[in-house]
Write a protein that holds these residues in place. Structure first.
Motif, PDB file in Angstrom:
ATOM      1  N   ASN A 139      47.297  27.732  44.022  1.00 36.94           N
ATOM      2  CA  ASN A 139      45.822  27.405  44.267  1.00 36.94           C
ATOM      3  C   ASN A 139      44.908  28.544  44.937  1.00 36.94           C
ATOM      4  O   ASN A 139      45.648  29.761  44.965  1.00 36.94           O
ATOM      5  CB  ASN A 139      45.617  26.423  45.546  1.00 36.94           C
ATOM      6  N   ASN A 140      43.881  28.549  45.013  1.00 37.75           N
ATOM      7  CA  ASN A 140      42.806  29.508  45.481  1.00 37.75           C
ATOM      8  C   ASN A 140      42.823  29.628  46.760  1.00 37.75           C
ATOM      9  O   ASN A 140      42.145  28.662  47.475  1.00 37.75           O
ATOM     10  CB  ASN A 140      41.598  29.664  44.740  1.00 37.75           C
ATOM     11  N   ALA A 141      43.516  30.558  47.507  1.00 33.43           N
ATOM     12  CA  ALA A 141      43.511  30.344  48.972  1.00 33.43           C
ATOM     13  C   ALA A 141      42.265  31.528  49.597  1.00 33.43           C
ATOM     14  O   ALA A 141      42.483  32.438  49.494  1.00 33.43           O
ATOM     15  CB  ALA A 141      44.938  30.633  49.616  1.00 33.43           C
ATOM     16  N   TRP A 142      41.631  30.498  50.517  1.00 35.59           N
ATOM     17  CA  TRP A 142      40.910  31.289  51.203  1.00 35.59           C
ATOM     18  C   TRP A 142      39.828  32.271  50.609  1.00 35.59           C
ATOM     19  O   TRP A 142      39.340  33.388  51.180  1.00 35.59           O
ATOM     20  CB  TRP A 142      41.426  31.972  52.635  1.00 35.59           C
ATOM     21  N   GLY A 143      39.546  32.087  49.371  1.00 34.53           N
ATOM     22  CA  GLY A 143      38.574  32.621  48.558  1.00 34.53           C
ATOM     23  C   GLY A 143      39.184  34.012  48.095  1.00 34.53           C
ATOM     24  O   GLY A 143      38.363  35.004  47.847  1.00 34.53           O
ATOM     25  N   SER A 144      40.372  34.201  48.296  1.00 33.09           N
ATOM     26  CA  SER A 144      41.019  35.666  48.034  1.00 33.09           C
ATOM     27  C   SER A 144      41.606  35.566  46.781  1.00 33.09           C
ATOM     28  O   SER A 144      42.053  36.698  46.264  1.00 33.09           O
ATOM     29  CB  SER A 144      42.084  36.013  49.502  1.00 33.09           C
ATOM     30  N   THR A 145      41.825  34.718  46.002  1.00 31.06           N
ATOM     31  CA  THR A 145      42.815  34.838  44.728  1.00 31.06           C
ATOM     32  C   THR A 145      42.179  34.791  43.579  1.00 31.06           C
ATOM     33  O   THR A 145      40.960  34.593  43.450  1.00 31.06           O
ATOM     34  CB  THR A 145      43.507  33.274  44.667  1.00 31.06           C
ATOM     35  N   ARG A 146      42.584  35.673  42.786  1.00 37.76           N
ATOM     36  CA  ARG A 146      42.171  36.045  41.189  1.00 37.76           C
ATOM     37  C   ARG A 146      43.319  35.776  40.382  1.00 37.76           C
ATOM     38  O   ARG A 146      44.383  36.156  40.591  1.00 37.76           O
ATOM     39  CB  ARG A 146      41.872  37.397  41.184  1.00 37.76           C
ATOM     40  N   ALA A 160      49.099  36.295  35.753  1.00 40.66           N
ATOM     41  CA  ALA A 160      49.497  36.873  37.046  1.00 40.66           C
ATOM     42  C   ALA A 160      48.310  36.182  38.275  1.00 40.66           C
ATOM     43  O   ALA A 160      47.215  36.285  38.101  1.00 40.66           O
ATOM     44  CB  ALA A 160      49.346  38.318  37.177  1.00 40.66           C
ATOM     45  N   VAL A 161      49.218  35.597  39.316  1.00 35.60           N
ATOM     46  CA  VAL A 161      48.338  35.246  40.403  1.00 35.60           C
ATOM     47  C   VAL A 161      48.294  36.154  41.381  1.00 35.60           C
ATOM     48  O   VAL A 161      49.504  36.681  42.025  1.00 35.60           O
ATOM     49  CB  VAL A 161      48.966  33.897  40.980  1.00 35.60           C
ATOM     50  N   ASP A 163      46.171  37.892  45.120  1.00 39.23           N
ATOM     51  CA  ASP A 163      45.290  37.863  46.324  1.00 39.23           C
ATOM     52  C   ASP A 163      44.735  39.101  46.853  1.00 39.23           C
ATOM     53  O   ASP A 163      45.556  40.138  46.928  1.00 39.23           O
ATOM     54  CB  ASP A 163      45.747  37.174  47.431  1.00 39.23           C
ATOM     55  N   VAL A 164      43.393  39.360  46.863  1.00 39.12           N
ATOM     56  CA  VAL A 164      43.037  40.459  47.141  1.00 39.12           C
ATOM     57  C   VAL A 164      42.441  40.588  48.717  1.00 39.12           C
ATOM     58  O   VAL A 164      41.909  39.569  49.110  1.00 39.12           O
ATOM     59  CB  VAL A 164      41.521  40.647  46.293  1.00 39.12           C
ATOM     60  N   LEU A 165      43.249  41.240  49.334  1.00 38.70           N
ATOM     61  CA  LEU A 165      43.259  41.449  50.625  1.00 38.70           C
ATOM     62  C   LEU A 165      42.622  42.795  50.989  1.00 38.70           C
ATOM     63  O   LEU A 165      42.220  43.540  50.255  1.00 38.70           O
ATOM     64  CB  LEU A 165      44.559  41.509  51.300  1.00 38.70           C
ATOM     65  N   SER A 166      42.172  42.882  52.308  1.00 42.23           N
ATOM     66  CA  SER A 166      41.456  44.230  52.908  1.00 42.23           C
ATOM     67  C   SER A 166      42.227  45.295  52.535  1.00 42.23           C
ATOM     68  O   SER A 166      41.876  46.427  52.537  1.00 42.23           O
ATOM     69  CB  SER A 166      41.043  44.096  54.310  1.00 42.23           C
ATOM     70  N   GLY A 167      43.716  45.389  52.771  1.00 39.69           N
ATOM     71  CA  GLY A 167      44.484  46.532  52.747  1.00 39.69           C
ATOM     72  C   GLY A 167      45.293  46.573  51.497  1.00 39.69           C
ATOM     73  O   GLY A 167      46.055  47.479  51.289  1.00 39.69           O
ATOM     74  N   GLY A 168      44.987  45.776  50.592  1.00 42.57           N
ATOM     75  CA  GLY A 168      45.711  45.872  49.199  1.00 42.57           C
ATOM     76  C   GLY A 168      45.446  44.398  48.299  1.00 42.57           C
ATOM     77  O   GLY A 168      44.744  43.428  48.868  1.00 42.57           O
ATOM     78  N   VAL A 169      46.482  44.518  47.560  1.00 47.26           N
ATOM     79  CA  VAL A 169      46.470  43.211  46.494  1.00 47.26           C
ATOM     80  C   VAL A 169      47.751  42.749  46.561  1.00 47.26           C
ATOM     81  O   VAL A 169      48.939  43.335  46.871  1.00 47.26           O
ATOM     82  CB  VAL A 169      46.249  43.678  45.044  1.00 47.26           C
ATOM     83  N   SER A 170      48.067  41.194  46.721  1.00 48.65           N
ATOM     84  CA  SER A 170      49.225  40.785  46.891  1.00 48.65           C
ATOM     85  C   SER A 170      49.635  40.164  45.510  1.00 48.65           C
ATOM     86  O   SER A 170      48.940  39.152  45.116  1.00 48.65           O
ATOM     87  CB  SER A 170      49.077  39.554  48.152  1.00 48.65           C
ATOM     88  N   ALA A 171      50.676  40.522  44.862  1.00 47.91           N
ATOM     89  CA  ALA A 171      51.208  39.699  43.847  1.00 47.91           C
ATOM     90  C   ALA A 171      51.879  38.539  44.118  1.00 47.91           C
ATOM     91  O   ALA A 171      53.006  38.632  44.518  1.00 47.91           O
ATOM     92  CB  ALA A 171      52.231  40.994  43.019  1.00 47.91           C
ATOM     93  N   ILE A 172      51.352  37.395  43.927  1.00 44.35           N
ATOM     94  CA  ILE A 172      51.780  36.131  44.410  1.00 44.35           C
ATOM     95  C   ILE A 172      52.744  35.618  43.438  1.00 44.35           C
ATOM     96  O   ILE A 172      53.868  35.227  43.665  1.00 44.35           O
ATOM     97  CB  ILE A 172      50.473  35.065  44.510  1.00 44.35           C
ATOM     98  N   TYR A 173      52.459  35.466  42.337  1.00 49.36           N
ATOM     99  CA  TYR A 173      53.236  34.826  41.079  1.00 49.36           C
ATOM    100  C   TYR A 173      52.882  35.357  39.808  1.00 49.36           C
ATOM    101  O   TYR A 173      51.576  35.314  39.443  1.00 49.36           O
ATOM    102  CB  TYR A 173      53.518  33.362  41.359  1.00 49.36           C
ATOM    103  N   THR A 174      53.813  35.586  38.883  1.00 49.24           N
ATOM    104  CA  THR A 174      53.661  35.791  37.249  1.00 49.24           C
ATOM    105  C   THR A 174      54.491  34.737  36.564  1.00 49.24           C
ATOM    106  O   THR A 174      55.550  34.454  36.633  1.00 49.24           O
ATOM    107  CB  THR A 174      53.938  37.165  36.946  1.00 49.24           C
ATOM    108  N   PHE A 175      53.938  34.103  35.667  1.00 47.29           N
ATOM    109  CA  PHE A 175      54.668  33.239  34.783  1.00 47.29           C
ATOM    110  C   PHE A 175      54.148  33.752  33.197  1.00 47.29           C
ATOM    111  O   PHE A 175      52.918  34.031  33.012  1.00 47.29           O
ATOM    112  CB  PHE A 175      54.212  31.713  34.848  1.00 47.29           C
ATOM    113  N   TYR A 176      54.976  33.409  32.302  1.00 50.36           N
ATOM    114  CA  TYR A 176      54.539  33.986  30.870  1.00 50.36           C
ATOM    115  C   TYR A 176      55.348  33.138  29.978  1.00 50.36           C
ATOM    116  O   TYR A 176      56.354  32.467  30.254  1.00 50.36           O
ATOM    117  CB  TYR A 176      54.897  35.428  30.686  1.00 50.36           C
ATOM    118  N   ASP A 177      54.951  33.105  28.769  1.00 54.29           N
ATOM    119  CA  ASP A 177      55.445  32.602  27.510  1.00 54.29           C
ATOM    120  C   ASP A 177      57.162  33.052  27.359  1.00 54.29           C
ATOM    121  O   ASP A 177      57.374  34.470  27.185  1.00 54.29           O
ATOM    122  CB  ASP A 177      54.874  33.033  25.991  1.00 54.29           C
ATOM    123  N   PRO A 178      58.133  32.279  27.540  1.00 53.76           N
ATOM    124  CA  PRO A 178      59.443  32.629  27.615  1.00 53.76           C
ATOM    125  C   PRO A 178      59.861  33.216  26.040  1.00 53.76           C
ATOM    126  O   PRO A 178      60.955  33.692  26.038  1.00 53.76           O
ATOM    127  CB  PRO A 178      60.165  31.167  27.928  1.00 53.76           C
TER     128      PRO A 178
END
Length: 239
Positions: A139-146, A160-161, A163-178
């Motif tokens: 989900n889109n958490a606290w308006g930070s997710t792209r 790729a899911v 989150d854009v933070l003040s100190g960087g970007v957090s790579a939450i999860y990636t899924f793809y065509d197997p």
């Protein structure tokens, strides 16, 4: 309210010891922020600097009694230099178009997510996949997710899911065509996020926890140099 006064008000809850999902014959304990705690992007960013990760609406951190194998890791993007295999991966995927989305709750996205989980993670906690799990986990958490959507001639091949933070970007999860094994889409998604983080003028891409003894985590160590959070300090190390 300052970040420090916000942290003072954060209540942490702990799970009971349970079998570790990464290392055999070990028990794990996880602490997580009380779901009743008001979270905003500033507090989320500060907790990420302290080693917390997000899963759905939960912020958590391993806190095991006898084990410190889970080490938070992040890429200092200005220092990152791709190796030969990563450069090849980048060139191999230059035909992809990347779209930045605000939402991915579509039949097309869920179908790829379900195929990915069924093909790659039948032994994991997310199997079997469900639409409700898909919505709550990504989900889109606290308006930070792209959401970064990768397409080949309009065909969805990866998401790729982040989150854009003040100190960087957090790579939450990636899924793809197997079926797209030759593209190394997991690697390409991280390379793209490193470049995107650099373009945003942010210093770090957070990769989550690295575990030396866990083969599933070995890919993170390919993105050098890395900073590791140990004893409350981020330390730069090259291997």
């Amino acid at each position: 309210m300052s970040q420090f006064s916000q942290l003072d008000s954060v209540r942490l809850l702990a799970t009971l010891p349970h079998p570790c999902g990464y290392l055999e014959d070990r028990e794990a304990t996880t602490v997580f922020v009380d779901p009743q705690t008001p979270i905003d992007s500033r507090l989320y960013s500060r907790l990420s600097e302290l080693g917390f990760r997000r899963s759905g609406n939960y912020l958590y951190r391993p806190q095991c009694a006898t084990c410190r194998a889970c080490v938070p890791a992040r890429v200092p993007v200005e220092l990152f230099v791709p190796n030969r295999n990563q450069r090849r991966c980048w060139r191999r995927n230059k035909d992809l178009d990347v779209f930045h989305r605000q939402d991915i709750d579509t039949d097309e996205q869920y179908a790829m997510y379900a195929r990915y989980i069924e093909a790659r993670h039948r032994d994991g906690e997310m199997y079997p996949p469900s639409r409700e799990q898909f919505r709550s986990f990504l989900n889109n958490a606290w308006g930070s997710t792209r959401y970064l959507e990768f397409r080949a001639r309009d065909r969805l091949v990866a998401t790729a899911v982040t989150d854009v933070l003040s100190g960087g970007v957090s790579a939450i999860y990636t899924f793809y065509d197997p079926d797209e094994i030759k593209r190394s889409l997991g690697t390409y998604a991280i390379l793209y996020q490193i470049e995107w983080t650099r373009r945003l003028g942010l210093p770090s891409l957070y990769l989550g926890y690295w575990i030396r003894q866990c083969a599933k985590m070995a890919y993170k160590n390919q993105f050098q140099p890395l900073e590791y959070l140990t004893d409350g300090r981020w330390t730069l190390k090259s291997e």
